[in-house]
Design a protein around this motif. Structure first.
Motif, PDB file in Angstrom:
ATOM      1  N   GLU A 234       0.781  -1.352  -0.005  1.00 17.06           N
ATOM      2  CA  GLU A 234       0.038  -0.195   0.091  1.00 17.06           C
ATOM      3  C   GLU A 234       0.599   1.337   0.030  1.00 17.06           C
ATOM      4  O   GLU A 234       0.391   2.289  -0.531  1.00 17.06           O
TER       5      GLU A 234
ATOM      6  N   PRO B 192       0.673   0.812  -6.966  1.00 12.68           N
ATOM      7  CA  PRO B 192      -0.615   1.105  -7.152  1.00 12.68           C
ATOM      8  C   PRO B 192      -1.881   0.317  -6.794  1.00 12.68           C
ATOM      9  O   PRO B 192      -1.634  -0.864  -6.720  1.00 12.68           O
ATOM     10  N   ALA B 193      -3.209   0.798  -6.533  1.00 13.76           N
ATOM     11  CA  ALA B 193      -4.000   0.085  -5.932  1.00 13.76           C
ATOM     12  C   ALA B 193      -4.557  -0.942  -7.128  1.00 13.76           C
ATOM     13  O   ALA B 193      -5.005  -2.341  -6.698  1.00 13.76           O
ATOM     14  N   VAL B 194      -4.279  -0.950  -8.363  1.00 15.35           N
ATOM     15  CA  VAL B 194      -4.655  -1.608  -9.353  1.00 15.35           C
ATOM     16  C   VAL B 194      -3.873  -2.843  -9.172  1.00 15.35           C
ATOM     17  O   VAL B 194      -4.160  -3.947  -9.793  1.00 15.35           O
TER      18      VAL B 194
ATOM     19  N   SER C  48      -5.082  -6.707  -8.622  1.00 10.58           N
ATOM     20  CA  SER C  48      -6.048  -7.265  -9.800  1.00 10.58           C
ATOM     21  C   SER C  48      -5.510  -7.755 -10.812  1.00 10.58           C
ATOM     22  O   SER C  48      -5.858  -8.466 -11.681  1.00 10.58           O
TER      23      SER C  48
ATOM     24  N   SER D 249      -6.784   7.449 -13.510  1.00 15.69           N
ATOM     25  CA  SER D 249      -7.363   7.384 -12.262  1.00 15.69           C
ATOM     26  C   SER D 249      -6.071   7.180 -11.345  1.00 15.69           C
ATOM     27  O   SER D 249      -5.240   6.295 -11.753  1.00 15.69           O
TER      28      SER D 249
ATOM     29  N   GLU E  36      -5.882   5.371  -8.883  1.00 14.55           N
ATOM     30  CA  GLU E  36      -5.574   3.867  -8.415  1.00 14.55           C
ATOM     31  C   GLU E  36      -4.723   3.114  -9.524  1.00 14.55           C
ATOM     32  O   GLU E  36      -3.922   2.242  -9.047  1.00 14.55           O
ATOM     33  N   MET E  37      -4.483   3.787 -10.441  1.00 16.31           N
ATOM     34  CA  MET E  37      -3.786   3.253 -11.648  1.00 16.31           C
ATOM     35  C   MET E  37      -2.415   3.321 -11.535  1.00 16.31           C
ATOM     36  O   MET E  37      -1.384   2.671 -11.847  1.00 16.31           O
TER      37      MET E  37
ATOM     38  N   THR F  55      -0.545   5.371  -8.376  1.00 21.91           N
ATOM     39  CA  THR F  55      -0.289   6.051  -7.149  1.00 21.91           C
ATOM     40  C   THR F  55      -0.580   5.260  -6.134  1.00 21.91           C
ATOM     41  O   THR F  55      -1.621   4.538  -5.956  1.00 21.91           O
TER      42      THR F  55
ATOM     43  N   ALA G 155      -1.523   3.296  -2.580  1.00 22.29           N
ATOM     44  CA  ALA G 155      -2.975   3.388  -1.741  1.00 22.29           C
ATOM     45  C   ALA G 155      -2.753   4.312  -0.702  1.00 22.29           C
ATOM     46  O   ALA G 155      -3.915   5.074  -0.076  1.00 22.29           O
TER      47      ALA G 155
ATOM     48  N   SER H 293      -8.967  12.258  -2.743  1.00 23.84           N
ATOM     49  CA  SER H 293      -9.821  12.244  -1.709  1.00 23.84           C
ATOM     50  C   SER H 293     -10.842  13.178  -1.494  1.00 23.84           C
ATOM     51  O   SER H 293     -10.646  14.349  -1.671  1.00 23.84           O
TER      52      SER H 293
END
Lengths: 235, 235
Positions: A21, A25-27, A30, B19, B21-22, B24, B26, B54
């Protein structure tokens, strides 16, 4: 021009003891959940990292192809076969970004040759994080990898790099194996100009991250212990 | 040696229409939620980005300090005052990583001078993502920024860079303003060796990302339209 329709994902790894985290990246979970084929520098390291990234990855279902200095050219030539059969493939190095300061680029070169789309994913790199945080010139810079082990040659190289800092206005980034860091630091402060700025970046992205830029004259009275700590030097 | 106890966070921005999430980590939203002071290249761009990161950021409560070519040295010298009063500060550039191919490093230099801890956050950089995905040498490379506008000088510079590729085994990364990209491409394929490898990386991190490496001879028959698209060149 990407004829195959499948993709080679360049997957960043952690560069120290931190959680995904903080640096990926959050992606990313997945993406790795969608892959069955991974080219990796070290299988144990890659398994551990994939488990950290996602609980939904079933490690036993995955195929790993090891890429390190022992891998033969013949083995490498088969590593993208799954892509020819329509599968996406992930490339993971042992730490940080694949293909930066590591030999993964042979795989990427092969991917371009066979018309496979190459998709780089953002992630941590001690080299670039150190450069950002150095305050030194980030508009013109060079990464020089490891400097020579022999002290005479290393000092000669350091002096060449220092000339480029002044002549070409180009920041010079370099590193050494962690157990030689203190020796490297000593050579820098002994043989380069006291007026040259030096950035020392240690344990980047970790709890005890230390990044500091000062003139060499000032470092002489503030010698950090760099032994066995991953470290980037920038002048 | 970080005397102040407060921190300067180097906050990555997006580099195109994607976006967070792709690209940066979390952790980034919680970091920006904790900050009240931002040094930014462009206030409107920064507000929009913070809102994207945010919903809990109250934009009207924030203080922005603009850093661009119009900012005077006198203004800059006041930009870290909040840190002296115990506040953490964020530095955001208009696109990508602060201090890489942008002038934010004057702030970081000042932070080191006053003993403020500098914390770089992972994020997207077209330069480094292009390098990873190029298949070219990532163990020794230089970023040269923008090449000269004058054609004769540009061609001279291109030839110098090509010499370094062969002589120093060093990949050469460079760019141009988007409306001159086609001209740059033409100069590369007209004046460099047909055997030199060229990577063209366009719209990196975006839906229509295009990254391809081929010998210049092959590019001659596959000329892409690069007009007004952000593009990185690597030889």
């Amino acid at each position: 021009m990407n004829k195959l329709g499948s993709k080679l994902f360049l997957i960043p790894n952690l560069i120290g003891d931190t959680s995904p985290e903080m640096v990926t990246p959050a992606v990313l979970p997945s993406i790795v959940e969608s892959l069955k084929h991974f080219i990796v520098e070290d299988v144990r390291n890659a398994r551990r990292y994939l488990r950290k990234l996602s609980k939904d990855v079933i490690i036993d279902d995955l195929e790993f192809y090891t890429l390190n200095k022992h891998t033969t050219q013949e083995e490498i030539s088969t590593y993208l076969n799954a892509a020819k059969n329509g599968f996406n493939i992930g490339l993971i190095s042992e730490a940080g970004l694949p293909c930066v300061a590591d030999p993964g680029n042979v795989i990427v070169e092969m991917a371009h040759n066979i018309g496979l789309q190459v998709v780089p994913i953002t992630g941590p790199s001690s080299i670039f994080l150190a450069l950002m945080a150095s305050g030194l010139n980030g508009q013109n810079f060079a990464f020089n990898g490891y400097l020579p082990v022999d002290q005479n040659q290393r000092v000669k190289k350091l002096k060449e790099l220092e000339q480029k800092v002044y002549k070409d206005k180009q920041s010079q980034i370099f590193m050494d194996t962690p157990y030689r860091n203190n020796k490297m630091f000593d050579d820098i402060i002994s043989y380069l100009s006291p007026n040259t700025y030096l950035c020392v970046a240690v344990n980047v992205t970790c709890e005890d991250e230390f990044i500091m830029t000062m003139k060499i004259a000032k470092w002489k009275n503030n010698r950090p212990d760099l032994h066995k700590k991953p470290c980037i030097f920038i002048i």
